[in-house]
Motif scaffolding. Structure first.
Motif, PDB file in Angstrom:
ATOM      1  N   PRO A 216       0.715  -1.221   0.086  1.00 27.01           N
ATOM      2  CA  PRO A 216       0.104   0.104   0.047  1.00 27.01           C
ATOM      3  C   PRO A 216       0.983   0.974   0.122  1.00 27.01           C
ATOM      4  CG  PRO A 216      -0.774  -1.557   1.732  1.00 27.01           C
ATOM      5  CD  PRO A 216       0.509  -2.096   1.204  1.00 27.01           C
ATOM      6  N   GLY A 217       0.731   2.146  -1.077  1.00 23.89           N
ATOM      7  CA  GLY A 217       1.186   3.537  -1.009  1.00 23.89           C
ATOM      8  C   GLY A 217       2.537   3.318  -1.443  1.00 23.89           C
ATOM      9  N   ALA A 218       3.188   2.342  -1.929  1.00 20.75           N
ATOM     10  CA  ALA A 218       4.675   2.070  -2.454  1.00 20.75           C
ATOM     11  C   ALA A 218       4.741   3.004  -3.457  1.00 20.75           C
ATOM     12  CB  ALA A 218       4.974   0.546  -2.932  1.00 20.75           C
ATOM     13  N   PHE A 219       6.018   3.700  -3.411  1.00 19.43           N
ATOM     14  CA  PHE A 219       6.608   4.625  -4.342  1.00 19.43           C
ATOM     15  C   PHE A 219       8.034   4.371  -4.781  1.00 19.43           C
ATOM     16  CE2 PHE A 219       7.143   6.245  -0.132  1.00 19.43           C
ATOM     17  CZ  PHE A 219       8.312   7.072  -0.298  1.00 19.43           C
ATOM     18  N   VAL A 220       8.254   5.108  -5.820  1.00 21.75           N
ATOM     19  CA  VAL A 220       9.531   5.205  -6.398  1.00 21.75           C
ATOM     20  C   VAL A 220      10.038   6.957  -6.246  1.00 21.75           C
ATOM     21  CG1 VAL A 220      11.358   4.976  -8.328  1.00 21.75           C
ATOM     22  CG2 VAL A 220       9.782   3.164  -7.755  1.00 21.75           C
ATOM     23  N   MET A 221      11.139   7.106  -5.589  1.00 20.75           N
ATOM     24  CA  MET A 221      11.872   8.378  -5.984  1.00 20.75           C
ATOM     25  C   MET A 221      13.254   8.243  -6.942  1.00 20.75           C
ATOM     26  SD  MET A 221      11.244  10.635  -2.504  1.00 20.75           S
ATOM     27  CE  MET A 221       9.374  11.143  -1.859  1.00 20.75           C
ATOM     28  N   VAL A 222      13.490   9.401  -7.487  1.00 18.05           N
ATOM     29  CA  VAL A 222      14.693   9.454  -8.504  1.00 18.05           C
ATOM     30  C   VAL A 222      15.554  10.394  -7.937  1.00 18.05           C
ATOM     31  CG1 VAL A 222      15.472   9.823 -10.753  1.00 18.05           C
ATOM     32  CG2 VAL A 222      13.172   8.807 -10.278  1.00 18.05           C
ATOM     33  N   ALA A 223      16.848  10.164  -7.732  1.00 17.90           N
ATOM     34  CA  ALA A 223      18.173  10.889  -7.670  1.00 17.90           C
ATOM     35  C   ALA A 223      18.855  10.867  -9.092  1.00 17.90           C
ATOM     36  CB  ALA A 223      19.106  10.309  -6.565  1.00 17.90           C
ATOM     37  N   GLN A 224      18.976  12.214  -9.648  1.00 12.40           N
ATOM     38  CA  GLN A 224      19.447  12.306 -10.775  1.00 12.40           C
ATOM     39  C   GLN A 224      20.692  11.690 -11.001  1.00 12.40           C
ATOM     40  OE1 GLN A 224      17.684  13.011 -13.795  1.00 12.40           O
ATOM     41  NE2 GLN A 224      15.923  13.092 -12.429  1.00 12.40           N
ATOM     42  N   ASP A 225      21.475  11.659  -9.912  1.00 10.50           N
ATOM     43  CA  ASP A 225      22.638  11.109 -10.086  1.00 10.50           C
ATOM     44  C   ASP A 225      23.327  10.887  -8.623  1.00 10.50           C
ATOM     45  OD1 ASP A 225      23.764  13.514  -8.942  1.00 10.50           O
ATOM     46  OD2 ASP A 225      24.292  14.322 -11.006  1.00 10.50           O
ATOM     47  N   PHE A 226      24.442  10.442  -8.098  1.00  7.88           N
ATOM     48  CA  PHE A 226      24.604  10.176  -6.959  1.00  7.88           C
ATOM     49  C   PHE A 226      25.032  11.543  -5.958  1.00  7.88           C
ATOM     50  CE2 PHE A 226      25.450   5.921  -8.132  1.00  7.88           C
ATOM     51  CZ  PHE A 226      25.167   5.114  -7.019  1.00  7.88           C
ATOM     52  N   ALA A 228      23.005  14.096  -6.155  1.00  4.02           N
ATOM     53  CA  ALA A 228      21.835  14.477  -5.680  1.00  4.02           C
ATOM     54  C   ALA A 228      21.055  13.388  -4.510  1.00  4.02           C
ATOM     55  CB  ALA A 228      20.816  14.387  -6.897  1.00  4.02           C
ATOM     56  N   PHE A 229      21.904  12.472  -4.348  1.00  5.05           N
ATOM     57  CA  PHE A 229      21.140  11.399  -3.435  1.00  5.05           C
ATOM     58  C   PHE A 229      20.721  11.928  -1.842  1.00  5.05           C
ATOM     59  CE2 PHE A 229      21.751   7.811  -0.273  1.00  5.05           C
ATOM     60  CZ  PHE A 229      20.771   7.131  -0.922  1.00  5.05           C
ATOM     61  N   ARG A 230      21.631  12.825  -1.664  1.00  4.04           N
ATOM     62  CA  ARG A 230      21.228  13.180  -0.180  1.00  4.04           C
ATOM     63  C   ARG A 230      19.766  13.751   0.030  1.00  4.04           C
ATOM     64  NH1 ARG A 230      20.219  17.343   2.963  1.00  4.04           N
ATOM     65  NH2 ARG A 230      20.894  17.313   5.066  1.00  4.04           N
ATOM     66  N   GLN A 231      19.546  14.735  -1.034  1.00  3.81           N
ATOM     67  CA  GLN A 231      18.207  15.547  -0.931  1.00  3.81           C
ATOM     68  C   GLN A 231      17.095  14.531  -1.220  1.00  3.81           C
ATOM     69  OE1 GLN A 231      17.464  18.649  -0.286  1.00  3.81           O
ATOM     70  NE2 GLN A 231      15.435  17.711  -0.193  1.00  3.81           N
ATOM     71  N   ALA A 232      17.255  13.277  -2.188  1.00  6.82           N
ATOM     72  CA  ALA A 232      16.476  12.570  -2.511  1.00  6.82           C
ATOM     73  C   ALA A 232      15.968  11.786  -1.233  1.00  6.82           C
ATOM     74  CB  ALA A 232      16.787  11.695  -3.741  1.00  6.82           C
ATOM     75  N   ILE A 233      16.940  11.129  -0.578  1.00  9.84           N
ATOM     76  CA  ILE A 233      16.929  10.395   0.656  1.00  9.84           C
ATOM     77  C   ILE A 233      16.193  10.938   1.707  1.00  9.84           C
ATOM     78  CG2 ILE A 233      19.162  10.540   1.666  1.00  9.84           C
ATOM     79  CD1 ILE A 233      17.031   7.217   1.380  1.00  9.84           C
ATOM     80  N   VAL A 234      16.301  12.417   1.701  1.00  4.57           N
ATOM     81  CA  VAL A 234      15.832  13.059   2.745  1.00  4.57           C
ATOM     82  C   VAL A 234      14.208  13.145   2.274  1.00  4.57           C
ATOM     83  CG1 VAL A 234      15.107  15.391   3.673  1.00  4.57           C
ATOM     84  CG2 VAL A 234      17.536  14.655   3.574  1.00  4.57           C
ATOM     85  N   ASN A 235      13.909  13.426   1.227  1.00  2.58           N
ATOM     86  CA  ASN A 235      12.530  13.568   0.667  1.00  2.58           C
ATOM     87  C   ASN A 235      11.924  12.247   1.014  1.00  2.58           C
ATOM     88  OD1 ASN A 235      12.876  16.171  -0.090  1.00  2.58           O
ATOM     89  ND2 ASN A 235      13.218  15.702  -2.228  1.00  2.58           N
ATOM     90  N   LYS A 236      12.664  11.129   0.751  1.00  2.00           N
ATOM     91  CA  LYS A 236      12.051   9.681   0.793  1.00  2.00           C
ATOM     92  C   LYS A 236      11.818   9.319   2.315  1.00  2.00           C
ATOM     93  CE  LYS A 236      12.664   5.151  -1.337  1.00  2.00           C
ATOM     94  NZ  LYS A 236      12.841   4.159  -0.325  1.00  2.00           N
TER      95      LYS A 236
END
Length: 253
Positions: A216-226, A228-236
């Motif tokens: 339920p509610g599963a999602f994928v987020m994208v980091a454009q490259d490594f 950008a990973f930190r901001q992506a993992i914060v959002n996730k």
């Protein structure tokens, strides 16, 4: 005291002792309630070179201390989550880098981040997303914490190319009530020795949507490259941690 009285006394003592032992066992077996049981499962396969590995590791260590993540944790009715950190690579290569840890405030988050920053890299082999999921499912099964929300957070930069079908591992996890979310790390250039591993037809984010995530509610987020990973993992992490009570699950008073 006659024989009948002695037997009655021994029987009463045995009952009392058994009751105490049963109570002790039930207390010992009672799992601590948290708002979320979360496995962070990070890809350290050979497509993740030393620089990418460090960016990923630093991103996790920093993100867990981010004020937005800490606020999401505090927003839950219990104000705490249980987190374990796993690195995975080939089919038999999974390692528990940090065992189950309660994070409830800045101090506990900082301790988790410091341990992660100091740990050595575990592997650099092929990519068995299915093996990482199976390992995380077993880890959740033995967690000394309890929550209706149990999640595996898979980050990776390639497709499953080792071990059993990733869809089978996903489906078994979901059947056990575990959600799987994905964080895809895109590669600017395909691997010279296996282009479709990091850049499959339709894109790696679609591969994760169709094969990796579930529940339920599963999602994928994208980091454009490594980088950008930190901001992506914060959002996730904020999205995973933020409390959303099921309709039939009232928060504790």
């Amino acid at each position: 005291m006659n024989e009948l009285a002695r037997r009655s006394r021994r029987f009463a003592l045995a009952l009392a002792t058994g009751g105490v032992l049963a109570l002790t066992a039930s207390v010992a077996l009672a799992a601590e309630a948290v708002d979320l049981v979360l496995v962070l499962a990070a890809d350290v396969s050979r497509s993740v070179d030393a620089q990418k590995f460090q960016l990923q590791r630093d991103g996790y260590a920093s993100a867990i201390n981010d004020p937005r993540v800490l606020e999401a944790i505090r927003s839950g009715p219990r104000g705490k989550i249980a987190v374990a950190y796993v690195e995975w690579s080939g089919v038999g290569n999974q390692k528990l880098v940090i065992d189950w840890t309660i994070i409830r405030d800045a101090a506990s988050a900082q301790e988790f981040g410091s341990q992660l920053a100091e740990a050595q890299r575990s592997f650099a082999d092929r990519t068995s997303i299915s093996g990482g999921i199976d390992y995380a499912v077993d880890l959740i099964a033995r967690a000394p914490y309890d929550s209706r929300r149990r999640t595996i957070d898979v980050s990776g930069d390639g497709t499953n190319n080792s071990g059993r079908e990733v869809t089978a591992a996903r489906d078994e996890a979901v059947a056990k009530g575990i959600a799987i979310n994905g964080l895809v790390i895109l590669s600017e250039r395909p691997l010279s020795w296996n282009a479709e591993h990091t850049n499959p037809p339709g894109g790696l984010d679609n591969y994760y949507k169709n094969n990796v995530i579930g529940g339920p509610g599963a999602f994928v987020m994208v980091a454009q490259d490594f980088r950008a990973f930190r901001q992506a993992i914060v959002n996730k992490l904020v999205a995973e941690i933020a409390w959303a009570a099921p309709a039939n699950d009232d928060p504790p008073g």
